[in-house]
Design a protein around this motif. Structure first.
Motif, PDB file in Angstrom:
ATOM      1  N   LYS A   6      -3.503  -5.704  -3.026  1.00  0.00           N
ATOM      2  CA  LYS A   6      -4.528  -5.414  -2.010  1.00  0.00           C
ATOM      3  C   LYS A   6      -5.885  -5.180  -2.664  1.00  0.00           C
ATOM      4  CE  LYS A   6      -5.489  -2.113   1.735  1.00  0.00           C
ATOM      5  NZ  LYS A   6      -4.969  -0.913   2.458  1.00  0.00           N
ATOM      6  N   LEU A   7      -5.884  -4.588  -3.842  1.00  0.00           N
ATOM      7  CA  LEU A   7      -7.120  -4.298  -4.571  1.00  0.00           C
ATOM      8  C   LEU A   7      -7.575  -5.464  -5.447  1.00  0.00           C
ATOM      9  CD1 LEU A   7      -6.115  -0.678  -5.667  1.00  0.00           C
ATOM     10  CD2 LEU A   7      -7.923  -1.257  -4.016  1.00  0.00           C
ATOM     11  N   LYS A   8      -6.804  -6.565  -5.396  1.00  0.00           N
ATOM     12  CA  LYS A   8      -7.098  -7.769  -6.197  1.00  0.00           C
ATOM     13  C   LYS A   8      -6.968  -7.516  -7.704  1.00  0.00           C
ATOM     14  CE  LYS A   8      -8.027 -10.170  -2.513  1.00  0.00           C
ATOM     15  NZ  LYS A   8      -7.090 -11.204  -2.024  1.00  0.00           N
ATOM     16  N   ARG A  55       2.224  -3.737  -4.642  1.00  0.00           N
ATOM     17  CA  ARG A  55       1.684  -4.044  -3.309  1.00  0.00           C
ATOM     18  C   ARG A  55       0.227  -3.604  -3.192  1.00  0.00           C
ATOM     19  NH1 ARG A  55       1.137  -0.725   0.790  1.00  0.00           N
ATOM     20  NH2 ARG A  55       2.466   0.903  -0.132  1.00  0.00           N
ATOM     21  N   LEU A  56      -0.079  -2.390  -3.656  1.00  0.00           N
ATOM     22  CA  LEU A  56      -1.447  -1.887  -3.544  1.00  0.00           C
ATOM     23  C   LEU A  56      -2.392  -2.578  -4.531  1.00  0.00           C
ATOM     24  CD1 LEU A  56      -0.918   1.940  -2.952  1.00  0.00           C
ATOM     25  CD2 LEU A  56      -1.766   0.246  -1.340  1.00  0.00           C
ATOM     26  N   GLU A 112      -2.400   6.992   0.152  1.00  0.00           N
ATOM     27  CA  GLU A 112      -2.680   5.687   0.763  1.00  0.00           C
ATOM     28  C   GLU A 112      -3.065   5.861   2.234  1.00  0.00           C
ATOM     29  OE1 GLU A 112      -0.611   1.326   1.633  1.00  0.00           O
ATOM     30  OE2 GLU A 112       0.560   2.916   0.667  1.00  0.00           O
ATOM     31  N   PRO A 121      -6.544   4.006  -1.697  1.00  0.00           N
ATOM     32  CA  PRO A 121      -5.575   3.070  -2.271  1.00  0.00           C
ATOM     33  C   PRO A 121      -5.585   3.022  -3.795  1.00  0.00           C
ATOM     34  CG  PRO A 121      -7.413   1.890  -1.268  1.00  0.00           C
ATOM     35  CD  PRO A 121      -7.558   3.314  -0.874  1.00  0.00           C
ATOM     36  N   PHE A 163      -2.055 -14.839  -2.721  1.00  0.00           N
ATOM     37  CA  PHE A 163      -3.040 -13.775  -2.525  1.00  0.00           C
ATOM     38  C   PHE A 163      -4.381 -14.096  -3.195  1.00  0.00           C
ATOM     39  CE2 PHE A 163       1.217 -11.819  -2.732  1.00  0.00           C
ATOM     40  CZ  PHE A 163       1.327 -11.417  -1.405  1.00  0.00           C
TER      41      PHE A 163
END
Length: 229
Positions: free
Chosen positions: A179-181, A175-176, A140, A145, A220
């Protein structure tokens, strides 16, 4: 007459041997074969000495390796110690310390190589699990990611890891993935982390639960949880 004398001499010799006691036989044997007996004794003494020397050397070598690996505290010292004692029992922990020092120094590629070398050596848990988690965190940091999220998710499903390490891995995977949708993947990882049976992982479970609630609330982006059966 000579034949008679010869027969008498042989008879006396046989009679003498028959009357000889065990001690006398032993003395006679030693007197006859003392060179061979001495040679065998010397060889046996050398073999025994070599065996004891080997055990003593092995213990000294193991002790020296353990102290050298444990005392090394810089990148240079750890590298030198591992070059010399990389196959000794303390090498795995020393290599983990080396990777951490290189991460602190932002030598990420070298740290990743150290971690993968350590993982390939298959040390005992929890060191192996911690090294694999460290690899995911490092990926990361290295701006990978997707690879990191995939590794975190893999570790979160691994029953070889402790419940605490699995919960940590699943939280970071969630969590990641957010972030990557990749919300479905995130929800799956977070749901694994909030399993109430993992009391030893309460902190990670709590954070995963909060993140899951935020995901399901649309914080999100649009997300519709899968219907529960």
């Amino acid at each position: 007459m000579p034949d008679q004398n010869e027969k008498k001499r042989k008879l006396n010799a046989e009679l003498s041997r028959a009357l000889m006691n065990d001690v006398e036989r032993l003395e006679l044997g030693f007197a006859t074969y003392w060179r061979q007996i001495a040679a065998v004794a010397v060889i046996a003494a050398i073999v025994v000495a070599l065996i004891f020397w080997g055990f003593s050397y092995s213990r000294r070598s193991a002790r020296e390796a353990a102290f050298t690996l444990a005392d090394a505290s810089t990148v240079t010292e750890l590298t030198a110690a591992l070059d010399k004692y990389g196959d000794k029992p303390g090498a795995a922990a020393a290599r983990f310390r080396l990777a951490k020092l290189r991460i602190d120094a932002k030598e990420y590629a070298a740290a990743l190589e150290d971690l993968r070398t350590l993982i390939a050596s298959a040390p005992a848990e929890p060191l192996l699990g911690n090294a694999r988690l460290a690899e995911a965190y490092l990926l990361e940091i290295m701006d990978k990611p997707e690879t990191a999220a995939g590794l975190f998710a893999e570790l979160g499903r691994s029953m070889d890891l402790s419940s605490t390490l699995r919960a940590e891995a699943n939280f970071n995977a969630g969590r990641l993935f957010i972030k990557l949708k990749k919300f479905d993947d995130a929800a799956a990882a977070l749901n694994r982390a909030v399993n109430p049976d993992r009391q030893s992982a309460a902190a990670w479970c709590s954070m995963a639960h909060s993140l899951l609630l935020a995901l399901e609330s649309g914080d999100f982006g649009p997300y519709k949880p899968a219907a529960k059966l």
